[in-house]
Design a protein around this motif. Sequence first.
Motif, PDB file in Angstrom:
ATOM      1  N   PRO A 145      55.308  89.367  38.771  1.00  0.00           N
ATOM      2  CA  PRO A 145      55.283  89.874  40.139  1.00  0.00           C
ATOM      3  C   PRO A 145      54.287  88.949  40.950  1.00  0.00           C
ATOM      4  O   PRO A 145      53.581  88.227  40.641  1.00  0.00           O
ATOM      5  CB  PRO A 145      54.555  91.306  39.980  1.00  0.00           C
ATOM      6  N   ASP A 146      54.862  89.080  42.181  1.00  0.00           N
ATOM      7  CA  ASP A 146      54.025  88.305  43.396  1.00  0.00           C
ATOM      8  C   ASP A 146      52.509  88.768  43.499  1.00  0.00           C
ATOM      9  O   ASP A 146      51.650  87.733  43.374  1.00  0.00           O
ATOM     10  CB  ASP A 146      54.469  88.601  44.679  1.00  0.00           C
ATOM     11  N   ARG A 147      52.158  90.047  42.822  1.00  0.00           N
ATOM     12  CA  ARG A 147      50.622  90.232  42.890  1.00  0.00           C
ATOM     13  C   ARG A 147      50.486  90.982  41.362  1.00  0.00           C
ATOM     14  O   ARG A 147      51.117  91.726  40.927  1.00  0.00           O
ATOM     15  CB  ARG A 147      50.159  91.390  43.852  1.00  0.00           C
ATOM     16  N   PHE A 148      49.387  90.642  40.628  1.00  0.00           N
ATOM     17  CA  PHE A 148      49.242  91.176  39.390  1.00  0.00           C
ATOM     18  C   PHE A 148      47.628  91.102  38.883  1.00  0.00           C
ATOM     19  O   PHE A 148      46.835  90.292  39.849  1.00  0.00           O
ATOM     20  CB  PHE A 148      49.889  90.457  38.315  1.00  0.00           C
ATOM     21  N   ASP A 149      47.071  91.954  38.055  1.00  0.00           N
ATOM     22  CA  ASP A 149      46.004  91.866  37.563  1.00  0.00           C
ATOM     23  C   ASP A 149      45.744  91.103  36.238  1.00  0.00           C
ATOM     24  O   ASP A 149      46.650  91.064  35.612  1.00  0.00           O
ATOM     25  CB  ASP A 149      45.120  93.214  37.412  1.00  0.00           C
ATOM     26  N   ALA A 150      44.707  90.192  36.064  1.00  0.00           N
ATOM     27  CA  ALA A 150      44.527  89.681  34.993  1.00  0.00           C
ATOM     28  C   ALA A 150      43.059  89.767  34.410  1.00  0.00           C
ATOM     29  O   ALA A 150      42.075  89.934  35.440  1.00  0.00           O
ATOM     30  CB  ALA A 150      44.624  87.988  35.008  1.00  0.00           C
ATOM     31  N   PHE A 151      42.530  89.724  33.281  1.00  0.00           N
ATOM     32  CA  PHE A 151      41.359  89.704  32.687  1.00  0.00           C
ATOM     33  C   PHE A 151      40.648  88.484  32.926  1.00  0.00           C
ATOM     34  O   PHE A 151      41.302  87.228  32.387  1.00  0.00           O
ATOM     35  CB  PHE A 151      41.323  90.255  31.192  1.00  0.00           C
ATOM     36  N   VAL A 152      39.448  88.632  33.400  1.00  0.00           N
ATOM     37  CA  VAL A 152      38.632  87.082  33.456  1.00  0.00           C
ATOM     38  C   VAL A 152      37.306  87.534  32.937  1.00  0.00           C
ATOM     39  O   VAL A 152      36.956  88.544  32.769  1.00  0.00           O
ATOM     40  CB  VAL A 152      38.535  87.032  34.806  1.00  0.00           C
ATOM     41  N   GLY A 153      36.582  86.447  33.027  1.00  0.00           N
ATOM     42  CA  GLY A 153      34.924  86.602  32.712  1.00  0.00           C
ATOM     43  C   GLY A 153      34.588  85.069  32.219  1.00  0.00           C
ATOM     44  O   GLY A 153      34.659  84.512  31.263  1.00  0.00           O
ATOM     45  N   HIS A 154      34.111  84.462  33.295  1.00  0.00           N
ATOM     46  CA  HIS A 154      33.855  82.844  33.204  1.00  0.00           C
ATOM     47  C   HIS A 154      32.666  82.589  33.901  1.00  0.00           C
ATOM     48  O   HIS A 154      32.248  83.202  34.872  1.00  0.00           O
ATOM     49  CB  HIS A 154      35.015  82.267  33.986  1.00  0.00           C
ATOM     50  N   LYS A 155      31.783  81.746  33.335  1.00  0.00           N
ATOM     51  CA  LYS A 155      30.540  81.113  33.974  1.00  0.00           C
ATOM     52  C   LYS A 155      31.118  79.967  34.887  1.00  0.00           C
ATOM     53  O   LYS A 155      30.145  79.726  35.786  1.00  0.00           O
ATOM     54  CB  LYS A 155      29.745  80.750  33.032  1.00  0.00           C
ATOM     55  N   GLU A 156      32.120  79.224  34.743  1.00  0.00           N
ATOM     56  CA  GLU A 156      32.470  78.072  35.588  1.00  0.00           C
ATOM     57  C   GLU A 156      33.990  78.262  36.116  1.00  0.00           C
ATOM     58  O   GLU A 156      34.543  79.149  35.637  1.00  0.00           O
ATOM     59  CB  GLU A 156      32.282  77.019  34.815  1.00  0.00           C
ATOM     60  N   ALA A 157      34.428  77.423  37.139  1.00  0.00           N
ATOM     61  CA  ALA A 157      35.649  77.309  37.555  1.00  0.00           C
ATOM     62  C   ALA A 157      35.609  76.018  38.474  1.00  0.00           C
ATOM     63  O   ALA A 157      35.017  75.302  38.528  1.00  0.00           O
ATOM     64  CB  ALA A 157      35.843  78.584  38.359  1.00  0.00           C
TER      65      ALA A 157
END
Length: 244
Positions: A145-157
């Motif tokens: 879908p155009d908008r969706f949630d996702a799991f994250v957890g990052h020290k860098e990007a």
Amino acid sequence: MRRFLILQLRPERDASDAEFAAFLAKGGLDARCAHRIRLDAEPLPKGLDPADYAGVIVGGGPGCVSDAPEEKSAEHARIESAVLSLMPRITAQDIPFLGCCYGIGILGKHLGAPVAKGRYGEPVGTAACALTEAGRADPLMDGVPDRFDAFVGHKEALEALPEGCAHLASAPSCPFQVVRHGHNVYATQFHPEADATVFEERIEIYKHHGYFPSETAGDLIAMCRAAEVTAPERILANFVRRYG
């Protein structure tokens, strides 16, 4: 179906096994069609050619490509070097590639883009992602879908879009959630294989690794159970279906 090469970087066996199981389940991939290499436990086979596979999938891990050399353990430095050694061939020949979490840092570093902890490191939780115009037209985003949630957890990007890349999805917490280089080389900032159960397991495993205060693990697990994260796994399924 040709085999996919799955490179894993997690030194914790339970986390690595759960991630591999999630790649298979969410991708609709039979284990017989996966060549799994745990880079924490074994080197890349001599002469390994990524072009011999249907595609390459790189999982997440606790290492950071933006760490200074003296900050990296020997294990993390070796793993990073192994994955980076494949990237010139992958990008030059546009070999199907899906870098998940750590993989977006690898792609960015290989392409000379800034990868750092200063601006877009995301705490453990969900990111409110949105497809860009390019993302809505991309075959790997089919059904997302155009908008969706996702799991994250990052020290860098990533802090800028790498040269030669299309920007496919963004989020307020980090603008570069999905990128594509060429036609077939993809990377996600979030974890496309992670549903609530998978992420809950990782919270338990990594609660003493500096991603979050360990005493907040219970609250984070409650967050996972309340979240509705189903769209990202379509990306994995599309990747396997398209290239397998």
